[in-house]
Design an enzyme around this catalytic site. Sequence first.
Site, mmCIF file in Angstrom:
data_model
loop_
_atom_site.group_PDB
_atom_site.id
_atom_site.type_symbol
_atom_site.label_atom_id
_atom_site.label_comp_id
_atom_site.label_asym_id
_atom_site.label_seq_id
_atom_site.Cartn_x
_atom_site.Cartn_y
_atom_site.Cartn_z
ATOM 1 N N GLN A 90 0.809 -1.215 0.000
ATOM 2 C CA GLN A 90 0.000 0.000 0.000
ATOM 3 C C GLN A 90 0.841 1.262 0.000
ATOM 4 O OE1 GLN A 90 -1.530 0.605 4.439
ATOM 5 N NE2 GLN A 90 -1.846 -1.523 3.764
ATOM 6 N N HIS A 92 0.147 5.870 0.506
ATOM 7 C CA HIS A 92 -0.786 6.908 0.934
ATOM 8 C C HIS A 92 -0.453 8.243 0.258
ATOM 9 C CE1 HIS A 92 -1.665 3.853 3.831
ATOM 10 N NE2 HIS A 92 -0.520 4.012 4.464
ATOM 11 N N GLU A 127 2.661 8.359 8.304
ATOM 12 C CA GLU A 127 2.428 7.508 9.472
ATOM 13 C C GLU A 127 3.734 7.084 10.113
ATOM 14 O OE1 GLU A 127 1.845 3.036 7.714
ATOM 15 O OE2 GLU A 127 0.248 4.465 7.276
ATOM 16 N N HIS A 255 4.679 0.356 1.115
ATOM 17 C CA HIS A 255 5.049 -0.439 2.280
ATOM 18 C C HIS A 255 4.012 -1.520 2.557
ATOM 19 C CE1 HIS A 255 2.337 2.677 3.797
ATOM 20 N NE2 HIS A 255 2.016 1.836 4.781
ATOM 21 N N ARG A 274 -4.059 0.378 -2.599
ATOM 22 C CA ARG A 274 -3.530 -0.979 -2.438
ATOM 23 C C ARG A 274 -3.063 -1.552 -3.768
ATOM 24 N NH1 ARG A 274 -8.146 -0.650 0.713
ATOM 25 N NH2 ARG A 274 -7.782 -0.856 2.966
#
Length: 389
Positions: A90, A92, A127, A255, A274
Amino acid sequence: MDAVRISAQLKDFPWGGLSFLQSLVQRPDRLGVPIGELWMGVHPNAPSTVLETGEELASFLAGNPRFLGNLQEFPFLFKVMAIERPLSIQCHPDSAQARSGWEKEAEKRTVLDRSVWNYQDANPKAEMLVALTKTTAMCGFLSKEQMQHNLREVLPESYERLLSSCENEEDPVRSFVQTLYRLDKQELQVVVTEYAQALAKQKVISYPPFVTPLEIARQALDLYGADPGVFAPYLLQVINLMPGEGIFLKPGIVHAYVKGNGIELMNNSDNILRAGLTDKHVDYEELFSIMNTSYVKVHQIPTLQQKGKYSYETDDPFFELARFEKGRYEEENGTVSVLLCIEGNTKVTNGEQSRSFKKGECLLLGASLDTYHLEVDGCVYRASYPTKR
């Protein structure tokens, strides 16, 4: 004292652990059920509630704006992860990509189920993951040279036939990845078969509970077969974290967390593009449009230690994380924060008022609380909005 208990929401995932989160929040009735995440925040996909009032946290904050201080909305999503097997590959988006993607899918949201949206909100998503137990993750592409070496080793015939020309492209890493992902089903099956045969000849050298690239690849093949995500252990950096160690992933870093348990802190976003190792919606081309193919070696987050307090040093403007081991601490506040007790018991005191909470429970502290005394008999993690950036 502006401090209230909030709920944390359990989230079931097929890759989740069978006991870690259940034990943390004392839910023996859920033992044996794969539960992957525990959420604390206002995101509509699993919002917390204020236990004293029964309100959703977002509604409570709207009626009590002093908790947010100068902020207009709650700034982060705080999680605990329990990972029994690899998550999806995935990536982001950053701020511009998230806004653009959210606007682009406006019509899609009116006719299609949320499960097939690429963008769940208009927010960026960086994140950090801090290990609670020994943890393995794949994150960030390898260098061109490392990737080329790996692919020649595990796909010797297919490399010459399909991938060797990628070496001469302007962005060889992007070309390697996109070529593998854009194979038609028949060709993909041929390449995956060669891959499986090459891996079967290699000797496994294990370092449990950490997981090696070979072990990740074999497990991915067993679970997903002819899925381009099975090549990820030889395209991405494989990182092992000891308890207390962490990594910070900016938007665009491809990642997948592999195995272990950890604290995860991010923007208030559930935007996930994804690309394999999942039964959920995938969109390879959209992920390609936001992924960063530059080689940047993933390092552990530096920590600033002051006695039993460990502050994880990143430059993210929306969140910061600290860990408190057993001890007493005088803390300046002035920002909204969430305290999660991982072990033992904790007490927060301001003047003559105090609030106590135990393992698996969490406390929201308002920005209106200038200072407080923290007494920890165990371990507590604090997620907060940075005040000095």
